[in-house]
Design an enzyme around this catalytic site. Sequence first.
Site, PDB file in Angstrom:
ATOM      1  CD  GLU A  41      23.528  59.862  69.094  1.00  0.00           C
ATOM      2  OE1 GLU A  41      23.934  59.189  68.140  1.00  0.00           O
ATOM      3  OE2 GLU A  41      24.239  60.107  70.087  1.00  0.00           O
ATOM      4  CD  GLN A  46      24.294  55.539  57.392  1.00  0.00           C
ATOM      5  OE1 GLN A  46      23.410  56.371  57.550  1.00  0.00           O
ATOM      6  NE2 GLN A  46      24.050  54.275  57.197  1.00  0.00           N
ATOM      7  CB  THR A  47      27.146  62.489  59.100  1.00  0.00           C
ATOM      8  OG1 THR A  47      26.190  62.182  58.093  1.00  0.00           O
ATOM      9  CG2 THR A  47      27.724  63.854  58.854  1.00  0.00           C
ATOM     10  CE1 TYR A  86      23.419  55.924  53.348  1.00  0.00           C
ATOM     11  CE2 TYR A  86      24.790  57.837  53.811  1.00  0.00           C
ATOM     12  CZ  TYR A  86      24.664  56.515  53.462  1.00  0.00           C
ATOM     13  OH  TYR A  86      25.777  55.770  53.233  1.00  0.00           O
ATOM     14  CE1 TYR A 124      24.981  54.657  68.989  1.00  0.00           C
ATOM     15  CE2 TYR A 124      23.731  55.950  67.397  1.00  0.00           C
ATOM     16  CZ  TYR A 124      24.737  55.850  68.337  1.00  0.00           C
ATOM     17  OH  TYR A 124      25.479  56.943  68.646  1.00  0.00           O
ATOM     18  CG  ASP A 142      28.755  53.568  67.726  1.00  0.00           C
ATOM     19  OD1 ASP A 142      29.526  52.864  68.420  1.00  0.00           O
ATOM     20  OD2 ASP A 142      28.940  54.783  67.546  1.00  0.00           O
TER      21      ASP A 142
END
Length: 357
Positions: A41, A46-47, A86, A124, A142
Amino acid sequence: MNDSSLGTHVISRLLIDWYKANKRELPWRTEVSAYRTWLSEIILQQTRVEQGLPYFGRFIEAFPTIEDLATAPEDRVLKLWQGLGYYSRARNLHKAAKMVVDTYGGQFPSSYEEIIGLPGVGPYTAAAIASIVFGEEKAVVDGNVIRVISRVFGITEPVDQTATRKQIEALSALLIAGQDPSDFNQGIMEFGALQCTPKQADCSSCPIQNHCWAYANDAVYDIPLKSKKVKRRSRYLHFIVANDGKNFLLEQRGDDDIWRGLYQFPLIETDGDVELAIDEVFSSLKLDGKVLRVNKSSKHVLSHQDLFARFYHVESGALTAEKYLLVSGAELHTFALPRLIDRYLENYDLRTGKKRH
Ligand code: SF4
């Protein structure tokens, strides 16, 4: 709006049935544990799954247990993370592993309330772990879930407004009630990722087409609606690749900007897209020598910034460290570098700056 509990029950069942028939075999699904689910997770924030898969494999290989991750040096964790961007996610991953070992004796916490207390874990991720691993009835929300729910239930207000978000959360709580929490949450996310996609929703074969407001109203691609436009910023970076025949100069980035703590060639930043004067390069770094070549790298896009980089290849007299590190060409690859620099090094010769063939 279609929010009767009877309606939601039917939709939930259809989503779960669809999931059982269509789910992808993924390594964190074939062998489920809190450590593996949490790791996947964090990597997948963002991937995309295809991009995250090899990272998951490398992390599990390097750190088979959470104790292995907790005791690893931070630089090693950042190096393995290289390319995902990130980097605060990687730092928090490491901190959370230490916390699980120090506070919970190496046993991953099992309730939503405890899981959300770990660094880098938001509502999330905590809901995903609590539901998938521990069967807690916590709905995940999400981007995929937001898209599916807002299309099916016809939510036409901007989804980045708090009231709309709350409405979606309430609907997702209604949808998960009484269902298998793991199958439902994974099902709705997978459905959003594979079937009800942003630009190519496969409505013709969709099992919930008859219940879908957006389909019935020919509004699939108008939903979800967003109100805020992110302001983008352009930055112009000049990296000085100085080489004295033996070593290169390297510096570590600070804490207050992108790429926190990663390593880079000495950097000069300008407001506009200009090439630096040679004197400027030499005086700012106290170097002497000659500039062999100036190369532009391609545009590098971050979430809120567009980066434009130039690389100045300088042949210098003997380099001295002062505020920099002196690093040989072979050692360079052991440092955690921003993806922009790493990609540049893949394509250009480090010493001459010439493009590789
Ligand atoms: S009908 Fe189309 S928009 Fe509606 S849920 Fe199915 S795939 Fe998504």
